[in-house]
Scaffold this motif. Sequence first.
Motif, mmCIF file in Angstrom:
data_model
loop_
_atom_site.group_PDB
_atom_site.id
_atom_site.type_symbol
_atom_site.label_atom_id
_atom_site.label_comp_id
_atom_site.label_asym_id
_atom_site.label_seq_id
_atom_site.Cartn_x
_atom_site.Cartn_y
_atom_site.Cartn_z
ATOM 1 N N PRO A 153 82.113 18.258 62.717
ATOM 2 C CA PRO A 153 81.490 19.357 61.978
ATOM 3 C C PRO A 153 82.397 20.583 62.048
ATOM 4 C CG PRO A 153 80.248 18.847 63.980
ATOM 5 C CD PRO A 153 81.360 17.857 63.880
ATOM 6 N N VAL A 154 82.598 21.225 60.906
ATOM 7 C CA VAL A 154 83.506 22.362 60.837
ATOM 8 C C VAL A 154 82.826 23.491 60.079
ATOM 9 C CG1 VAL A 154 85.769 23.133 60.039
ATOM 10 C CG2 VAL A 154 85.480 20.790 60.789
ATOM 11 N N GLN A 155 82.971 24.698 60.571
ATOM 12 C CA GLN A 155 82.479 25.875 59.865
ATOM 13 C C GLN A 155 83.462 26.239 58.764
ATOM 14 O OE1 GLN A 155 79.312 26.337 60.343
ATOM 15 N NE2 GLN A 155 79.533 28.532 60.310
ATOM 16 N N PRO A 156 82.986 26.663 57.609
ATOM 17 C CA PRO A 156 83.899 27.184 56.593
ATOM 18 C C PRO A 156 84.695 28.354 57.172
ATOM 19 C CG PRO A 156 81.724 26.854 55.666
ATOM 20 C CD PRO A 156 81.605 26.639 57.147
ATOM 21 N N LEU A 157 85.962 28.431 56.828
ATOM 22 C CA LEU A 157 86.837 29.460 57.382
ATOM 23 C C LEU A 157 87.082 30.621 56.428
ATOM 24 C CD1 LEU A 157 89.531 27.112 58.959
ATOM 25 C CD2 LEU A 157 87.566 28.156 60.077
ATOM 26 N N THR A 158 86.808 30.448 55.156
ATOM 27 C CA THR A 158 87.162 31.442 54.157
ATOM 28 C C THR A 158 85.915 32.136 53.625
ATOM 29 O OG1 THR A 158 89.048 30.088 53.519
ATOM 30 C CG2 THR A 158 88.393 31.805 52.000
ATOM 31 N N THR A 159 85.966 33.461 53.565
ATOM 32 C CA THR A 159 84.880 34.247 53.010
ATOM 33 C C THR A 159 85.180 34.554 51.543
ATOM 34 O OG1 THR A 159 85.971 36.258 53.752
ATOM 35 C CG2 THR A 159 84.328 35.292 55.236
#
Length: 150
Positions: free
Chosen positions: A135-141
């Motif tokens: 599981p990975v959190q999105p890195l780009t806003t």
Amino acid sequence: MWSEDGLPTVEHIEPDDDGLFHIGSHSWTWSEHDDRDARQTTEQLRQMRRTTYPATGRDRWCVVFADYGWRMVLLGIVPEIAHDWNDDLFADFYTAQYGEGISSYTLHAENPAAAYTAARRHFGAERVDADPESPVQPLTTPFHEIKPST
């Protein structure tokens, strides 16, 4: 595939000798699937395509995508809107992206295709070690500025 009487049929495709399936061959076409709810962002993209709005400058683009940490699903590319919180279109576009967890890159490029290529290259370089099984959190806003390499 379709039968002679116009009904859909099922085609069974076997893997090759290496155990791989050749997506896109024969009648087995494909498209990238995105299970993220991006209805508001998609509607904002549609509205921006129908509207004249203040852009940040010539050859400035906004590449909007669903960010899965290891996979980038393109939602659209539009001229970059001027970052003005007093402009309802900008505020609504940013809020839709932020609220739905949608990401976007802003960058200078000759055309939308070049912007897309630069965004994919940047995303790939940034996520080269991301494990699709974790599981990975999105890195780009939204509206993350990138400077494409030449």
